[in-house]
Design a protein around this motif. Structure first.
Motif, PDB file in Angstrom:
ATOM      1  N   TYR A 210       0.864  -1.068  -0.167  1.00  0.00           N
ATOM      2  CA  TYR A 210       0.066  -0.065  -0.112  1.00  0.00           C
ATOM      3  C   TYR A 210       0.854   1.173  -0.069  1.00  0.00           C
ATOM      4  CZ  TYR A 210      -4.297  -2.549   0.727  1.00  0.00           C
ATOM      5  OH  TYR A 210      -5.234  -3.428   0.532  1.00  0.00           O
ATOM      6  N   LYS A 211       2.050   1.330   0.725  1.00  0.00           N
ATOM      7  CA  LYS A 211       2.665   2.227   0.935  1.00  0.00           C
ATOM      8  C   LYS A 211       3.364   2.533  -0.635  1.00  0.00           C
ATOM      9  CE  LYS A 211       7.429   3.491   2.390  1.00  0.00           C
ATOM     10  NZ  LYS A 211       8.568   2.706   3.094  1.00  0.00           N
ATOM     11  N   ARG A 212       4.022   1.529  -1.294  1.00  0.00           N
ATOM     12  CA  ARG A 212       4.382   1.687  -2.523  1.00  0.00           C
ATOM     13  C   ARG A 212       3.609   2.351  -3.365  1.00  0.00           C
ATOM     14  NH1 ARG A 212       7.167  -3.229  -1.998  1.00  0.00           N
ATOM     15  NH2 ARG A 212       5.456  -4.249  -3.323  1.00  0.00           N
ATOM     16  N   GLU A 213       2.270   1.798  -3.360  1.00  0.00           N
ATOM     17  CA  GLU A 213       1.133   2.242  -4.183  1.00  0.00           C
ATOM     18  C   GLU A 213       0.961   3.510  -3.915  1.00  0.00           C
ATOM     19  OE1 GLU A 213      -3.628   0.888  -4.893  1.00  0.00           O
ATOM     20  OE2 GLU A 213      -2.014  -0.690  -4.234  1.00  0.00           O
ATOM     21  N   MET A 214       0.727   4.260  -2.872  1.00  0.00           N
ATOM     22  CA  MET A 214       0.665   5.568  -2.483  1.00  0.00           C
ATOM     23  C   MET A 214       1.637   6.383  -2.930  1.00  0.00           C
ATOM     24  SD  MET A 214      -2.323   5.416  -1.727  1.00  0.00           S
ATOM     25  CE  MET A 214      -2.534   7.441  -1.257  1.00  0.00           C
ATOM     26  N   GLN A 215       2.816   6.020  -2.776  1.00  0.00           N
ATOM     27  CA  GLN A 215       4.195   6.770  -3.239  1.00  0.00           C
ATOM     28  C   GLN A 215       4.168   6.746  -4.739  1.00  0.00           C
ATOM     29  OE1 GLN A 215       7.383   4.419  -1.363  1.00  0.00           O
ATOM     30  NE2 GLN A 215       7.555   6.135   0.154  1.00  0.00           N
TER      31      GLN A 215
ATOM     32  N   SER B  43       4.065  -8.082 -13.669  1.00  0.00           N
ATOM     33  CA  SER B  43       5.493  -7.944 -13.718  1.00  0.00           C
ATOM     34  C   SER B  43       5.865  -7.132 -14.948  1.00  0.00           C
ATOM     35  CB  SER B  43       6.249  -9.172 -14.095  1.00  0.00           C
ATOM     36  OG  SER B  43       6.096  -9.760 -15.355  1.00  0.00           O
ATOM     37  N   GLU B  44       6.922  -6.200 -14.728  1.00  0.00           N
ATOM     38  CA  GLU B  44       7.236  -5.319 -15.833  1.00  0.00           C
ATOM     39  C   GLU B  44       7.448  -6.023 -17.236  1.00  0.00           C
ATOM     40  OE1 GLU B  44      10.838  -3.196 -14.984  1.00  0.00           O
ATOM     41  OE2 GLU B  44      11.161  -2.204 -17.146  1.00  0.00           O
TER      42      GLU B  44
ATOM     43  N   SER C 181       2.218   0.954 -12.599  1.00  0.00           N
ATOM     44  CA  SER C 181       2.646   1.059 -11.115  1.00  0.00           C
ATOM     45  C   SER C 181       1.345   0.864 -10.245  1.00  0.00           C
ATOM     46  CB  SER C 181       3.476   2.449 -10.556  1.00  0.00           C
ATOM     47  OG  SER C 181       2.534   3.433 -11.192  1.00  0.00           O
ATOM     48  N   GLY C 182       0.169   0.930 -10.844  1.00  0.00           N
ATOM     49  CA  GLY C 182      -1.066   0.851 -10.203  1.00  0.00           C
ATOM     50  C   GLY C 182      -1.698  -0.629 -10.143  1.00  0.00           C
TER      51      GLY C 182
ATOM     52  N   VAL D  98       8.521   0.133  -9.405  1.00  0.00           N
ATOM     53  CA  VAL D  98       9.112  -0.884  -8.904  1.00  0.00           C
ATOM     54  C   VAL D  98       8.396  -2.258  -9.438  1.00  0.00           C
ATOM     55  CG1 VAL D  98       9.525  -2.414  -6.679  1.00  0.00           C
ATOM     56  CG2 VAL D  98       9.345  -0.076  -6.600  1.00  0.00           C
ATOM     57  N   ASP D  99       9.382  -3.118 -10.057  1.00  0.00           N
ATOM     58  CA  ASP D  99       8.781  -4.340 -10.692  1.00  0.00           C
ATOM     59  C   ASP D  99       8.529  -5.336  -9.556  1.00  0.00           C
ATOM     60  OD1 ASP D  99       8.471  -6.456 -12.321  1.00  0.00           O
ATOM     61  OD2 ASP D  99      10.245  -6.756 -13.016  1.00  0.00           O
TER      62      ASP D  99
END
Lengths: 119, 318
Positions: B54-59, B261-262, B256-257, B137-138
């Motif tokens: 979640y943190k990564r998502e918000m960032q 995988s990339e 990123s949402g 971030v992949d």
């Protein structure tokens, strides 16, 4: 010791002949009369996973693909799903079904797709 | 030649609003980071990972919005250059091929009834602004698989309700079947995190055409002629398949949402480029390679996912 050798031989036999443990179902052969309804009934008899609605759907696909007089169906379980082989109009065809018995492709005897579902 | 006029003042206001949203998202990301740091060591790795995601998502949202502001400014600047070049008849600074591609790409994506949003989206899509930038971030193939498994389970949970069962389907009228399929689509839309809000649309096609997803309208379409001859499972498989295409599109637009995988996201993006998609038509000699159609990245994924769902999970709860 003898038991171990027997197990090893059995495993080796399996590897050499390619007998896979996943290949659980023997091909089922069934006779069908020509016509749409007869085909549905015979498809129903092929597998305990086949419902009336799925059989009706497969029969409709085959009819649209020009198959109407298949006399003998053979259903076989492959690792990727089911195949349904039969003869129609003097040609051999193979229908590729999904694991839950939904129709996807119809191949001729050369393995060429003559009819397939798009989404 | 069509003219495209840009209200730069309006765009500037939009950019300001988006910038504010980015600041809010950034604040949320910081709060999540605080929660994370206050977790006791005994907290399981599982929960820590969820909160981290979640943190990564918000960032990511925060960063994307920040870039969007600069992205819009840059897009406006480039577009004005293009307009000038168009007026002079000679593309400047950018090659003619890229210029023509830009103009046709933007035009084909513009919905004139809802501009400037569609215009902004079209320009941002064209320039592919920072989708895989330094803050991306992949998540990797393993996390993608886990996410797919979770979404599959959530779809299967829908069948605990008798509303989506064969028993209800078999007694439904054609109109009721449409309602059931539409309600099913709404649930799948929510599970996938897509934005396909319009009802399921219908067309009258050939028997091998079960349905399609149109990225321009962001709607899914089913073949009305199949409604009464296909099984419930087959039609629901088609809904999931088409919604999966909507999901792929959403991933390509905003990698990123989503947890994909990339490598997969880029394969889908490549496959979606005009000219790369392989069509199948049994009546057209140039389009009869079914395996090429079925095995291309976006179709292999949509067929694979939609066929892996157990549409009879309610049978276990009778």
């Amino acid at each position: 010791m003898l038991k171990t050798i027997l197990v090893i031989l059995l495993v080796l036999y399996g590897m050499v002949t390619g007998t896979a443990m996943t290949d659980t179902r023997e091909p089922q052969i069934i006779q069908a009369e020509s016509g749409d309804e007869a085909m549905q009934e015979q498809l129903m008899a092929l597998s305990d996973k086949m419902t009336e609605a799925k059989a009706r759907s497969i029969a409709a696909y085959l009819k649209d693909a020009g198959i109407g007089d298949a006399a003998e169906f053979v259903l076989a379980l492959k690792e990727t799903g089911y195949t349904l082989t039969f003869r129609s109009g003097g040609q051999q065809y193979t229908a590729i079904l999904t694991k839950s018995l939904l129709f996807r492709q119809l191949l001729d005897e050369n393995g060429k797709t003559v009819y397939g579902v798009i989404m | 030649m069509d003219k495209i006029r840009v209200d730069t003042d309006l765009l500037e206001d939009c950019a300001g609003l988006i910038g504010n949203c980015g600041t809010s998202a950034s604040g949320l990301a910081q709060e999540i980071a605080q929660v994370l740091s206050s977790l006791p060591e005994s907290c399981t790795e599982k929960y820590s990972r969820v909160i981290n995601s979640y943190k990564r998502e918000m960032q990511s949202i925060s960063n994307d919005l920040g870039f969007l502001k600069t992205g819009i400014n840059k897009a406006v600047q480039l577009f004005e250059e293009c307009e000038q070049a168009l007026a002079q008849g000679t593309p400047q600074e950018i090659g003619k091929e890229a210029f023509d591609s830009f103009i046709s790409g933007v035009k084909s994506n513009i919905d004139w009834n809802s501009w400037p949003w569609s215009w902004i989206d079209a320009v941002l899509d064209f320039f592919n602004i920072d989708k895989y930038g330094r803050d991306y971030v992949d998540p990797g193939a393993e996390a993608q698989q886990a996410r797919d498994n979770m979404m599959r389970s959530q779809i299967e949970e829908l069948f605990y309700s008798s509303y989506f069962s064969d028993a209800n389907w078999d007694t439904a009228t054609t109109e009721e079947k449409k309602q059931i399929l539409n309600d099913f689509k709404k649930n799948v839309n929510s599970i996938f995190g897509t934005n396909v809000t319009a009802d399921v649309q219908y067309f009258k096609g050939e028997s091998y055409e079960n349905g399609y997803y149109d990225p321009n309208t962001n709607k899914i379409y089913l073949n009305e002629n199949t409604l009464d001859i296909r099984s419930r499972e087959e039609l629901m498989t088609t809904v999931v398949h088409e919604m999966r295409h909507a999901y792929q599109r959403a991933v390509v637009n905003d990698p990123s949402g989503y947890i994909v995988s990339e490598e997969t996201a880029k394969a889908w993006e490549q496959n979606n480029i005009p000219g790369n998609y392989i069509e199948y038509d049994p009546h057209d000699p140039a389009k009869t390679d079914y395996n090429a159609y079925h095995d291309q990245p976006i179709e292999a994924d949509a067929f694979g996912f939609s066929e892996s769902v157990n549409y009879d999970s309610h049978e276990r709860y009778k």
